[in-house]
Write a protein that holds these residues in place. Structure first.
Motif: not given
Length: 203
Positions: A12-26
């Motif tokens: 879950r952490f491996r998936v959440a890390l790139p998703l979190g970086l992407t969400t910053i732009r949103v």
């Protein structure tokens, strides 16, 4: 049981890390609109641009490094880019409407090609493309430079026109790739890669 729980947490952490970086732009998208709403931009806007540019680079790097660069994650990455840059360009209209008017034809051409490309993707693949082409990365760089120059320091001219030209070329390449590709594929660096994928599908 403990090992399975630990493995699930790590996954879950491996998936959440790139998703979190992407969400910053949103998250940054409405913020830059708020800052531009008073007719000014300045350093807060530039800071958002820098943060968006950095996260746009590292979310893909992290996803590939952690081996979680799935189609869903890459599509979310593309969607976040669109959301952020639409907000960034809307902020330009709020602060420098005269610059938008001066360059309206090029902006309309880019928007029109983007609309044609997206429509082609949905008609052919039933979903939007997520190619992350090298030309698109170049477009992001020119957009970053143009928006920083204009919104941070009031510089327009050729610096603002450059991403319009690059955007036209990028969308033409993306449209050509969508026409060439036999099925939906993510992460297609260039039109030549799309052509090779098409040739392989014929064998």
């Amino acid at each position: 049981m403990f090992k399975n729980s630990h493995r699930d947490t790590l996954s879950r952490f491996r998936v959440a890390l790139p998703l979190g970086l992407t969400t910053i732009r949103v998250v940054l998208a409405p913020l830059i609109l708020v800052w531009a709403g008073n007719g000014r931009a300045g350093l807060p806007y530039v800071f958002c641009l820098i943060l968006a540019f950095v996260t746009d680079y590292f979310d893909g790097v992290v996803a590939r490094k952690l081996d979680v660069a799935t189609a869903t994650i890459r599509r979310y990455d593309s969607a976040a880019d669109v959301i952020f840059y639409v907000a960034a360009l809307t902020a330009v209209w709020l602060v420098y409407p005269e610059v938008v008017v001066q360059n309206w034809l090029g902006i309309v051409l880019v928007a029109g090609l983007e609309a044609i490309r997206v429509t082609t993707d949905f008609v052919k693949f039933r979903r939007e493309a997520s190619y992350h082409m090298w030309s698109a990365k170049g477009w992001n760089i020119t957009l970053f430079a143009a928006l920083t120059g204009l919104m941070g320091f009031g510089i327009s001219g050729w610096l603002f026109r450059l991403p319009i030209v690059v955007g036209i070329l990028t969308n033409m390449e993306g449209l050509a790739a969508s026409i060439l590709l036999p099925s939906w594929t993510h992460d297609v660096p260039t039109i030549f890669h799309a052509y090779r994928i098409r040739q392989r599908s014929k064998r």
